[in-house]
Write a protein that holds these residues in place. Sequence first.
Motif, PDB file in Angstrom:
ATOM      1  N   PRO A   1      38.157  34.584  30.631  1.00  0.00           N
ATOM      2  CA  PRO A   1      37.213  33.503  30.345  1.00  0.00           C
ATOM      3  C   PRO A   1      35.770  33.944  30.577  1.00  0.00           C
ATOM      4  CG  PRO A   1      38.274  33.155  32.456  1.00  0.00           C
ATOM      5  CD  PRO A   1      38.996  34.301  31.799  1.00  0.00           C
ATOM      6  N   PRO A   2      34.839  33.366  29.842  1.00  0.00           N
ATOM      7  CA  PRO A   2      33.430  33.717  30.037  1.00  0.00           C
ATOM      8  C   PRO A   2      32.899  33.188  31.367  1.00  0.00           C
ATOM      9  CG  PRO A   2      33.640  31.889  28.507  1.00  0.00           C
ATOM     10  CD  PRO A   2      35.033  32.373  28.778  1.00  0.00           C
ATOM     11  N   GLU A   3      31.772  33.697  31.793  1.00  0.00           N
ATOM     12  CA  GLU A   3      31.162  33.220  33.032  1.00  0.00           C
ATOM     13  C   GLU A   3      30.846  31.734  32.924  1.00  0.00           C
ATOM     14  OE1 GLU A   3      27.819  35.491  34.241  1.00  0.00           O
ATOM     15  OE2 GLU A   3      28.881  37.414  34.209  1.00  0.00           O
ATOM     16  N   GLY A   4      30.922  31.055  34.043  1.00  0.00           N
ATOM     17  CA  GLY A   4      30.612  29.642  34.060  1.00  0.00           C
ATOM     18  C   GLY A   4      31.822  28.741  33.908  1.00  0.00           C
ATOM     19  N   ARG A   5      32.987  29.313  33.793  1.00  0.00           N
ATOM     20  CA  ARG A   5      34.198  28.501  33.638  1.00  0.00           C
ATOM     21  C   ARG A   5      34.916  28.237  34.974  1.00  0.00           C
ATOM     22  NH1 ARG A   5      36.699  28.932  28.508  1.00  0.00           N
ATOM     23  NH2 ARG A   5      35.121  28.540  26.913  1.00  0.00           N
ATOM     24  N   GLU A   6      34.347  28.701  36.080  1.00  0.00           N
ATOM     25  CA  GLU A   6      34.999  28.485  37.361  1.00  0.00           C
ATOM     26  C   GLU A   6      35.151  26.992  37.626  1.00  0.00           C
ATOM     27  OE1 GLU A   6      32.153  30.099  36.959  1.00  0.00           O
ATOM     28  OE2 GLU A   6      32.643  32.237  37.227  1.00  0.00           O
ATOM     29  N   ALA A   7      36.302  26.599  38.151  1.00  0.00           N
ATOM     30  CA  ALA A   7      36.553  25.184  38.427  1.00  0.00           C
ATOM     31  C   ALA A   7      36.022  24.824  39.808  1.00  0.00           C
ATOM     32  CB  ALA A   7      38.039  24.889  38.341  1.00  0.00           C
ATOM     33  N   GLY A   8      35.234  23.779  39.874  1.00  0.00           N
ATOM     34  CA  GLY A   8      34.759  23.278  41.158  1.00  0.00           C
ATOM     35  C   GLY A   8      35.708  22.218  41.696  1.00  0.00           C
ATOM     36  N   PHE A   9      35.942  22.248  42.994  1.00  0.00           N
ATOM     37  CA  PHE A   9      36.815  21.280  43.653  1.00  0.00           C
ATOM     38  C   PHE A   9      35.987  20.394  44.582  1.00  0.00           C
ATOM     39  CE2 PHE A   9      39.768  24.311  42.106  1.00  0.00           C
ATOM     40  CZ  PHE A   9      41.029  23.721  42.077  1.00  0.00           C
TER      41      PHE A   9
ATOM     42  N   PRO B   1      41.009  29.356  40.195  1.00  0.00           N
ATOM     43  CA  PRO B   1      41.163  28.390  39.095  1.00  0.00           C
ATOM     44  C   PRO B   1      39.921  28.340  38.216  1.00  0.00           C
ATOM     45  CG  PRO B   1      41.953  27.449  41.150  1.00  0.00           C
ATOM     46  CD  PRO B   1      41.270  28.741  41.509  1.00  0.00           C
ATOM     47  N   TYR B   2      40.149  28.141  36.926  1.00  0.00           N
ATOM     48  CA  TYR B   2      39.031  28.073  35.984  1.00  0.00           C
ATOM     49  C   TYR B   2      39.412  27.176  34.815  1.00  0.00           C
ATOM     50  CZ  TYR B   2      41.736  31.635  33.401  1.00  0.00           C
ATOM     51  OH  TYR B   2      42.733  32.315  32.730  1.00  0.00           O
ATOM     52  N   TRP B   3      38.413  26.785  34.054  1.00  0.00           N
ATOM     53  CA  TRP B   3      38.652  25.959  32.873  1.00  0.00           C
ATOM     54  C   TRP B   3      39.012  26.861  31.692  1.00  0.00           C
ATOM     55  CZ3 TRP B   3      39.470  21.104  33.743  1.00  0.00           C
ATOM     56  CH2 TRP B   3      38.851  20.487  34.844  1.00  0.00           C
ATOM     57  N   ALA B   4      40.113  26.516  31.052  1.00  0.00           N
ATOM     58  CA  ALA B   4      40.569  27.318  29.915  1.00  0.00           C
ATOM     59  C   ALA B   4      39.796  26.996  28.645  1.00  0.00           C
ATOM     60  CB  ALA B   4      42.059  27.086  29.682  1.00  0.00           C
ATOM     61  N   ASP B   5      38.999  25.936  28.666  1.00  0.00           N
ATOM     62  CA  ASP B   5      38.247  25.526  27.480  1.00  0.00           C
ATOM     63  C   ASP B   5      36.849  25.089  27.892  1.00  0.00           C
ATOM     64  OD1 ASP B   5      39.072  23.243  28.846  1.00  0.00           O
ATOM     65  OD2 ASP B   5      39.148  22.032  27.029  1.00  0.00           O
ATOM     66  N   ALA B   6      35.946  25.123  26.939  1.00  0.00           N
ATOM     67  CA  ALA B   6      34.550  24.774  27.223  1.00  0.00           C
ATOM     68  C   ALA B   6      34.382  23.291  27.532  1.00  0.00           C
ATOM     69  CB  ALA B   6      33.669  25.163  26.031  1.00  0.00           C
TER      70      ALA B   6
ATOM     71  N   LEU C   1      42.533  33.467  51.153  1.00  0.00           N
ATOM     72  CA  LEU C   1      41.796  32.416  51.848  1.00  0.00           C
ATOM     73  C   LEU C   1      40.432  32.917  52.320  1.00  0.00           C
ATOM     74  CD1 LEU C   1      44.647  30.800  53.977  1.00  0.00           C
ATOM     75  CD2 LEU C   1      43.635  29.921  51.856  1.00  0.00           C
ATOM     76  N   ASP C   2      40.395  34.135  52.838  1.00  0.00           N
ATOM     77  CA  ASP C   2      39.130  34.689  53.321  1.00  0.00           C
ATOM     78  C   ASP C   2      38.144  34.905  52.181  1.00  0.00           C
ATOM     79  OD1 ASP C   2      40.227  34.664  55.836  1.00  0.00           O
ATOM     80  OD2 ASP C   2      40.637  36.819  55.908  1.00  0.00           O
ATOM     81  N   ALA C   3      38.664  35.085  50.959  1.00  0.00           N
ATOM     82  CA  ALA C   3      37.797  35.228  49.787  1.00  0.00           C
ATOM     83  C   ALA C   3      37.315  33.881  49.262  1.00  0.00           C
ATOM     84  CB  ALA C   3      38.541  35.982  48.683  1.00  0.00           C
ATOM     85  N   GLY C   4      37.804  32.787  49.889  1.00  0.00           N
ATOM     86  CA  GLY C   4      37.342  31.454  49.507  1.00  0.00           C
ATOM     87  C   GLY C   4      38.149  30.784  48.417  1.00  0.00           C
ATOM     88  N   LEU C   5      39.333  31.306  48.109  1.00  0.00           N
ATOM     89  CA  LEU C   5      40.144  30.708  47.051  1.00  0.00           C
ATOM     90  C   LEU C   5      40.507  29.276  47.445  1.00  0.00           C
ATOM     91  CD1 LEU C   5      41.228  31.947  44.383  1.00  0.00           C
ATOM     92  CD2 LEU C   5      43.438  32.187  45.532  1.00  0.00           C
ATOM     93  N   PRO C   6      40.200  28.287  46.598  1.00  0.00           N
ATOM     94  CA  PRO C   6      40.475  26.903  46.987  1.00  0.00           C
ATOM     95  C   PRO C   6      41.940  26.517  46.904  1.00  0.00           C
ATOM     96  CG  PRO C   6      39.541  26.972  44.782  1.00  0.00           C
ATOM     97  CD  PRO C   6      39.485  28.378  45.315  1.00  0.00           C
ATOM     98  N   LEU C   7      42.694  27.227  46.079  1.00  0.00           N
ATOM     99  CA  LEU C   7      44.087  26.841  45.860  1.00  0.00           C
ATOM    100  C   LEU C   7      44.955  28.084  45.711  1.00  0.00           C
ATOM    101  CD1 LEU C   7      46.135  24.547  45.313  1.00  0.00           C
ATOM    102  CD2 LEU C   7      45.606  24.800  42.881  1.00  0.00           C
TER     103      LEU C   7
ATOM    104  N   ALA D   1      42.508  15.241  40.352  1.00  0.00           N
ATOM    105  CA  ALA D   1      41.482  14.370  40.939  1.00  0.00           C
ATOM    106  C   ALA D   1      40.343  15.199  41.551  1.00  0.00           C
ATOM    107  CB  ALA D   1      42.108  13.462  41.993  1.00  0.00           C
ATOM    108  N   ALA D   2      40.699  16.292  42.220  1.00  0.00           N
ATOM    109  CA  ALA D   2      39.683  17.101  42.904  1.00  0.00           C
ATOM    110  C   ALA D   2      38.782  17.856  41.963  1.00  0.00           C
ATOM    111  CB  ALA D   2      40.374  18.073  43.869  1.00  0.00           C
ATOM    112  N   THR D   3      39.228  18.065  40.731  1.00  0.00           N
ATOM    113  CA  THR D   3      38.423  18.798  39.760  1.00  0.00           C
ATOM    114  C   THR D   3      37.744  17.877  38.749  1.00  0.00           C
ATOM    115  OG1 THR D   3      40.435  19.179  38.454  1.00  0.00           O
ATOM    116  CG2 THR D   3      39.727  20.943  39.944  1.00  0.00           C
ATOM    117  N   GLY D   4      37.774  16.578  39.042  1.00  0.00           N
ATOM    118  CA  GLY D   4      37.043  15.637  38.195  1.00  0.00           C
ATOM    119  C   GLY D   4      37.856  15.019  37.098  1.00  0.00           C
ATOM    120  N   GLY D   5      39.202  15.130  37.194  1.00  0.00           N
ATOM    121  CA  GLY D   5      40.052  14.562  36.162  1.00  0.00           C
ATOM    122  C   GLY D   5      40.209  13.060  36.281  1.00  0.00           C
TER     123      GLY D   5
END
Length: 333
Positions: free
Chosen positions: A10-18, A198-203, A270-276, A329-333
Amino acid sequence: MTTGSMLEVPPEGREAGFAPAFGQRVLLTVDTEEEFDWRAPFRREGYGLSHVAAIPRFQAFCEKIGAHPVYLSDWPIVHDPAAAEIIRDAVSRGTADIGVQLHPWVNPPFEEDISAHNSFAGNLPPALEAAKFRALRDAIEQTFGTAPLIYRAGRYGLGPHTAAMLKDAGIRIDTSVRPLFDYSAEGGPDYSNHPVAPYWADAEHRLLELPVTSAYWGPLRRLGPMIHRVQRHTPTFFSGFSRLRLLERIALTPEGVSADEALRGIDLSLDAGLPLLVLSFHSPTLAPGHTPYARTQDDVEALYDWFAKVYAHLAARGVRSCTTADVIAATGG
């Protein structure tokens, strides 16, 4: 391959925020499927479902340790009355989720030749991939009384048209990407450079990708992708690094990965900050004799011991289980 395909990094900027309150969580996914000989050619018939009798023990164990399994179920499972009753009970009590897993070789309509290439659903003509998926998705909704929201392609077999298919069917989460692994030698996808987070598979942020968690461990972990690319041409190349403990690829699964290895992978993630963290394994491993990972009952007991150690470690690190609804819910769904 088409632009925007889930096969592409995926291109940059697709990271999912929780949402901050989500913290760091764990999702347990179960490839809930028929028994078949992993060493033999694929075939439509001749599979078994005897391990279904072992699922109640596993479900009770999960409830005891605070795990919330997601049963990613395929056609034979959904159409087996015993499996449907067991999983439906857990889903109705809110102690498990139901999802879709597509094994095209046992899922109608049957229009393709049976082959390793066609065992990856994303390699099929788009209309056939969609027809198989729709038949399974609709059967799941009818059997379990709820629309599934999460999908995994059997053999991690995404294709260039899978994302559109999933969005059209109301699927919110895909968990088919297995980072650090490459299946191209078998005609499947290459995920060796896909993100672990986790990331968004679509724009449009309509389809969330939850990669199955893997991590590199060892002094050479930053060189892991490059070393695995070399391994394509020299099959024994990577094994030498692993034996010397210079580089290990750790998948968060009890199948072929020791508890000690898994704990290292968990801490790195976890130490790398992975949320899930996304754990996975195959349901036939719950009974002896159906997969290479559980040849004996002692192997099955070792699987339960693996989960007990892993979930105790996760609890000690403040990591809680989550459901698919929690993730949405945590990702804005």
